[in-house]
Scaffold this motif. Sequence first.
Motif, PDB file in Angstrom:
ATOM      1  N   MET A 283      27.419  38.309  31.868  1.00 53.88           N
ATOM      2  CA  MET A 283      27.439  37.158  32.746  1.00 53.88           C
ATOM      3  C   MET A 283      28.623  37.242  33.711  1.00 53.88           C
ATOM      4  O   MET A 283      28.503  36.889  34.871  1.00 53.88           O
ATOM      5  N   GLY A 284      29.761  37.726  33.191  1.00 52.32           N
ATOM      6  CA  GLY A 284      30.944  37.833  34.038  1.00 52.32           C
ATOM      7  C   GLY A 284      30.724  38.745  35.227  1.00 52.32           C
ATOM      8  O   GLY A 284      31.120  38.428  36.346  1.00 52.32           O
TER       9      GLY A 284
ATOM     10  N   THR B 237      36.670  33.426  39.628  1.00 55.51           N
ATOM     11  CA  THR B 237      37.219  32.555  38.586  1.00 55.51           C
ATOM     12  C   THR B 237      36.273  32.454  37.395  1.00 55.51           C
ATOM     13  O   THR B 237      36.702  32.558  36.247  1.00 55.51           O
ATOM     14  N   GLY B 238      35.003  32.267  37.666  1.00 60.50           N
ATOM     15  CA  GLY B 238      34.018  32.194  36.585  1.00 60.50           C
ATOM     16  C   GLY B 238      33.903  33.509  35.835  1.00 60.50           C
ATOM     17  O   GLY B 238      33.805  33.530  34.604  1.00 60.50           O
ATOM     18  N   ALA B 239      33.935  34.610  36.575  1.00 57.95           N
ATOM     19  CA  ALA B 239      33.854  35.929  35.943  1.00 57.95           C
ATOM     20  C   ALA B 239      35.049  36.154  35.027  1.00 57.95           C
ATOM     21  O   ALA B 239      34.885  36.626  33.895  1.00 57.95           O
ATOM     22  N   GLU B 240      36.222  35.794  35.491  1.00 58.33           N
ATOM     23  CA  GLU B 240      37.431  35.977  34.682  1.00 58.33           C
ATOM     24  C   GLU B 240      37.347  35.190  33.375  1.00 58.33           C
ATOM     25  O   GLU B 240      37.793  35.671  32.335  1.00 58.33           O
ATOM     26  N   ARG B 241      36.782  34.015  33.427  1.00 55.41           N
ATOM     27  CA  ARG B 241      36.633  33.202  32.216  1.00 55.41           C
ATOM     28  C   ARG B 241      35.792  33.942  31.178  1.00 55.41           C
ATOM     29  O   ARG B 241      36.149  34.009  30.003  1.00 55.41           O
TER      30      ARG B 241
ATOM     31  N   VAL C 155      35.605  50.109  25.991  1.00 56.28           N
ATOM     32  CA  VAL C 155      35.003  50.483  27.270  1.00 56.28           C
ATOM     33  C   VAL C 155      34.578  49.234  28.038  1.00 56.28           C
ATOM     34  O   VAL C 155      34.817  49.121  29.246  1.00 56.28           O
ATOM     35  N   VAL C 156      33.974  48.293  27.346  1.00 58.72           N
ATOM     36  CA  VAL C 156      33.500  47.076  28.015  1.00 58.72           C
ATOM     37  C   VAL C 156      34.667  46.313  28.642  1.00 58.72           C
ATOM     38  O   VAL C 156      34.608  45.906  29.803  1.00 58.72           O
ATOM     39  N   VAL C 157      35.734  46.131  27.890  1.00 60.88           N
ATOM     40  CA  VAL C 157      36.888  45.391  28.399  1.00 60.88           C
ATOM     41  C   VAL C 157      37.511  46.113  29.589  1.00 60.88           C
ATOM     42  O   VAL C 157      37.817  45.495  30.618  1.00 60.88           O
ATOM     43  N   MET C 158      37.684  47.403  29.487  1.00 61.07           N
ATOM     44  CA  MET C 158      38.316  48.143  30.572  1.00 61.07           C
ATOM     45  C   MET C 158      37.433  48.196  31.819  1.00 61.07           C
ATOM     46  O   MET C 158      37.936  48.133  32.939  1.00 61.07           O
ATOM     47  N   MET C 159      36.122  48.277  31.632  1.00 62.64           N
ATOM     48  CA  MET C 159      35.218  48.208  32.791  1.00 62.64           C
ATOM     49  C   MET C 159      35.324  46.839  33.446  1.00 62.64           C
ATOM     50  O   MET C 159      35.397  46.730  34.674  1.00 62.64           O
ATOM     51  N   ASN C 160      35.342  45.792  32.625  1.00 59.96           N
ATOM     52  CA  ASN C 160      35.477  44.436  33.179  1.00 59.96           C
ATOM     53  C   ASN C 160      36.777  44.293  33.949  1.00 59.96           C
ATOM     54  O   ASN C 160      36.804  43.719  35.040  1.00 59.96           O
ATOM     55  N   ARG C 161      37.873  44.797  33.366  1.00 64.67           N
ATOM     56  CA  ARG C 161      39.156  44.710  34.057  1.00 64.67           C
ATOM     57  C   ARG C 161      39.115  45.455  35.385  1.00 64.67           C
ATOM     58  O   ARG C 161      39.615  44.968  36.401  1.00 64.67           O
ATOM     59  N   GLY C 162      38.525  46.633  35.372  1.00 65.24           N
ATOM     60  CA  GLY C 162      38.422  47.394  36.614  1.00 65.24           C
ATOM     61  C   GLY C 162      37.655  46.646  37.683  1.00 65.24           C
ATOM     62  O   GLY C 162      38.076  46.590  38.842  1.00 65.24           O
ATOM     63  N   MET C 163      36.538  46.042  37.292  1.00 63.42           N
ATOM     64  CA  MET C 163      35.746  45.284  38.259  1.00 63.42           C
ATOM     65  C   MET C 163      36.520  44.063  38.760  1.00 63.42           C
ATOM     66  O   MET C 163      36.478  43.723  39.941  1.00 63.42           O
ATOM     67  N   GLU C 164      37.219  43.408  37.854  1.00 64.51           N
ATOM     68  CA  GLU C 164      38.030  42.251  38.236  1.00 64.51           C
ATOM     69  C   GLU C 164      39.126  42.671  39.220  1.00 64.51           C
ATOM     70  O   GLU C 164      39.368  41.995  40.223  1.00 64.51           O
ATOM     71  N   TYR C 165      39.778  43.794  38.953  1.00 69.33           N
ATOM     72  CA  TYR C 165      40.831  44.278  39.851  1.00 69.33           C
ATOM     73  C   TYR C 165      40.265  44.601  41.229  1.00 69.33           C
ATOM     74  O   TYR C 165      40.896  44.313  42.247  1.00 69.33           O
ATOM     75  N   ILE C 166      39.084  45.184  41.275  1.00 69.90           N
ATOM     76  CA  ILE C 166      38.462  45.447  42.574  1.00 69.90           C
ATOM     77  C   ILE C 166      38.240  44.130  43.316  1.00 69.90           C
ATOM     78  O   ILE C 166      38.495  44.029  44.515  1.00 69.90           O
ATOM     79  N   GLY C 167      37.756  43.125  42.597  1.00 73.81           N
ATOM     80  CA  GLY C 167      37.542  41.815  43.216  1.00 73.81           C
ATOM     81  C   GLY C 167      38.813  41.203  43.777  1.00 73.81           C
ATOM     82  O   GLY C 167      38.771  40.382  44.681  1.00 73.81           O
TER      83      GLY C 167
END
Length: 81
Positions: free
Chosen positions: A1-2, A12-16, A32-44
């Motif tokens: 969902m994030g 903001t919603g994705a970060e939550r 892997v999931v957490v690090m992929m999420n962090r990478g996508m968040e950093y790109i954002g």
Amino acid sequence: MGRLLLQWGNLTGAERYFREVEQLVTEPTNSVVVMMNRGMEYIGRDRYSDAARAFERVLELEPDNVWAANNRAVCWLYLRD
């Protein structure tokens, strides 16, 4: 969902959602999931160096992860590296 919220521009919603996932993992930097999420968040957030490092960590955990390799290459493009 994030990641879906991130695609829609709702950082903001994705970060939550990303933080909720991180709370479920005992070692976030080994996920892997957490690090992929962090990478996508950093790109954002236009933090391409941080994103590239997150995707590099994914590639350390899963060397054949084409999504991480592609996203790292995108970061390098924005960094002109």
